[in-house]
Design an enzyme around this catalytic site. Structure first.
Site, PDB file in Angstrom:
ATOM      1  N   SER A 284      15.175  21.885 -16.346  1.00  0.00           N
ATOM      2  CA  SER A 284      14.005  22.723 -16.570  1.00  0.00           C
ATOM      3  C   SER A 284      14.461  24.027 -17.205  1.00  0.00           C
ATOM      4  CB  SER A 284      13.316  23.004 -15.235  1.00  0.00           C
ATOM      5  OG  SER A 284      12.526  24.181 -15.335  1.00  0.00           O
TER       6      SER A 284
ATOM      7  N   LYS B 107      16.361  22.110 -11.070  1.00  0.00           N
ATOM      8  CA  LYS B 107      15.684  20.853 -11.409  1.00  0.00           C
ATOM      9  C   LYS B 107      16.550  19.857 -12.159  1.00  0.00           C
ATOM     10  CE  LYS B 107      11.370  20.532 -11.584  1.00  0.00           C
ATOM     11  NZ  LYS B 107      10.483  19.667 -10.827  1.00  0.00           N
TER      12      LYS B 107
ATOM     13  N   GLU C 134       9.759   8.732 -16.948  1.00  0.00           N
ATOM     14  CA  GLU C 134       8.383   9.181 -17.189  1.00  0.00           C
ATOM     15  C   GLU C 134       7.935   8.865 -18.616  1.00  0.00           C
ATOM     16  OE1 GLU C 134       8.375  13.332 -16.124  1.00  0.00           O
ATOM     17  OE2 GLU C 134       8.873  12.882 -14.041  1.00  0.00           O
TER      18      GLU C 134
ATOM     19  N   HIS D 185       0.835  -1.217   0.000  1.00  0.00           N
ATOM     20  CA  HIS D 185       0.000   0.000   0.000  1.00  0.00           C
ATOM     21  C   HIS D 185       0.866   1.261   0.000  1.00  0.00           C
ATOM     22  CE1 HIS D 185      -3.281  -2.726   1.285  1.00  0.00           C
ATOM     23  NE2 HIS D 185      -2.347  -3.235   2.066  1.00  0.00           N
TER      24      HIS D 185
END
Ligand code: ARG
Length: 459
Positions: free
Chosen positions: A277, A283, A290, A156
């Site tokens: 970024s 970043k 992804e 979980h």
């Protein structure tokens, strides 16, 4: 507009119709397979005396010339041909004259395209399998190096019990091992040769289908000519197997994205596999993970498209089946590319062993082991579960771990606790004593790693 079939028509094909119908823009991808199939067909025709040996040799030389010229860039596969079959045949006739017109004897584009697609899928299964094998090797290396790298295991997405990085990676080893199995299963089932089935009802020429099958490395010829030209089960099976590969990659990516966050910091993706970024200078984003996760949907989409294309088709060949190619090619290229990039990403990734171990130490991941300790001292498991539950509650209010309690604290919860409790529920013991087959303990993981090594040597 170069077509193979003008004879019974009195009008030119409308330009829009021609373009809508043509498949050369995408089936040019299997020019090599088309030529390989034609060469086998011609050899068989000569063996059966349908062609002379001289005709065979002229056609073979012509086909080899086309292959060489396409590969060295002197011959372009252009859209002036309807499909790859027309391109090869027209070029052959240009090169060697009338004898080229005999190539298509005893063959239809229906059994020809069925063959080409099978040959292409077979080649790509081999290529994808190689990528999966490389990935498994990297996973195994991480396992070998991290048998004692402790980390929390989750259920979980809540900390559950401590385990090791080797054990976590071992789970993915199993998934990708099954994926290879699934692909080889698809290969086995598809590996019967459709050539010689004609348009749908075979042919009156005395073809030797066993011989063609053998020349092309098939286990034999397909059994029913109607099924041969209209079977795309293997494409569906392939897309299903690829979807499962992508699903596994996507789950792994999801974990890596999470582990790579500032909150977890379990891993650091290498600079060479990260992106920045345009506005936020600090970043470093896990874009590759992804994108792999994102591309999974594309491959699922191809599977759905193919199932839908096939569901309403009466026997035998229907032009709908031309739609088997573009999305299948895309799914193959996408999956192959994703495996390769993912492999590079985890091969260069840094694991923060100290952060993982610290994380396993808080969050009460040894609570089950405390209960098991009480059971060993004669407390029934259900009672032990209740006692430890109350201890956890107390620790939460004090802001400490179970191991931080004093011997008196332990005694106040149960007189069964003795001073050996600290050693019994140490991180090391919680992990290393779990030695049931498939567990993270040293003995069990060593066995698992040994089996995985052996598997990679043999497969
Ligand atoms: N381009 C076609 C395909 O991909 C080849 C077979 C054409 N056969 C036909 N009867 N029109 O399916």
């Amino acid at each position: 507009m170069a077509q193979l079939w003008g004879g019974r028509f009195t009008k030119e094909t409308d330009k829009l119709v021609y373009n809508f119908n043509a498949s050369i823009s995408f089936d040019k991808k299997f020019y090599a397979q088309d030529i390989r199939g034609s060469k086998a067909h011609v050899r068989m025709l000569a063996k059966q005396k349908i062609l002379t040996e001289k005709e065979r040799d002229e056609i073979l030389a012509g086909l080899e010339g086309i292959l060489a010229d396409v590969e060295n860039g002197t011959l372009d596969i252009t859209s002036e041909y309807e499909d790859i079959h027309s391109f090869v045949e027209a070029n052959l006739i240009d090169r060697i004259g009338d004898v080229g017109k005999k190539l298509h004897t005893g063959r239809s584009r229906n059994d020809q395209v069925a063959l080409d697609m099978k040959l292409y899928v077979r080649d790509e299964i081999d290529a994808i399998d190689e990528e999966l094998k490389k990935l498994l090797k990297v996973i195994l290396r991480v396992m070998e190096e991290n048998m004692h790298t402790y980390m929390p295991g989750f259920t979980h997405l809540q900390k559950a019990q401590p385990l090791t990085l080797a054990h976590h990676f071992g789970a993915y080893f199993e998934m990708f091992r099954r994926d290879r199995d699934r692909l080889s299963d698809v290969y086995k089932r598809l590996n019967l040769c459709p050539l010689g089935s004609g348009a749908l009802a075979g042919t009156t020429y005395p073809l030797d289908r066993e011989y063609t099958a053998e020349l092309l490395g098939f286990d034999g010829p397909t059994r029913n000519s109607m099924d041969s030209v209209s079977d795309r089960d293997y494409v569906i099976e392939l897309l299903s197997a690829l979807s499962t590969v992508m699903m596994h990659l996507s789950r792994f990516c999801e974990e890596i994205i999470t582990w790579n966050t500032n909150e977890y910091r379990f891993v650091e993706i290498d600079d060479s596999y990260s992106t920045g970024s345009s506005i936020m200078p600090q970043k470093k984003n896990p874009d590759i993970a992804e994108l792999v996760r994102g591309k999974t949907g594309r491959v699922y989409g191809a599977l759905m498209q193919m199932l839908t294309t096939m569901k309403g088709l009466p026997l035998a060949y229907n032009k709908d089946m031309q739609e088997d190619k573009e999305l299948t090619f895309d799914a193959i290229d996408t999956t192959k590319g994703c495996i390769a990039l993912f492999t590079g990403m985890i091969d260069t990734m840094r694991f923060r062993n100290d952060v993982m171990e610290a994380s396993a130490k808080n969050g009460f991941t040894n609570a089950t082991d405390v209960a098991d300790y009480l059971v060993l001292k004669g407390v029934p498991f259900r009672d032990a579960h209740g006692i430890v539950g109350r201890m956890v509650l107390e620790c939460i209010s004090r802001g400490c771990a179970i191991d931080d309690l004093t011997p008196e604290d332990f005694q106040s919860f149960s007189s069964a606790f003795e001073n050996d409790i600290y050693e019994a529920v140490s991180m090391r013991n919680c992990v290393e004593k779990r030695n049931t087959k498939g567990a993270p303990g040293e003995k069990a993981i060593k066995e698992e790693i040994e089996l995985s090594r052996k598997y990679l040597l043999e497969n």
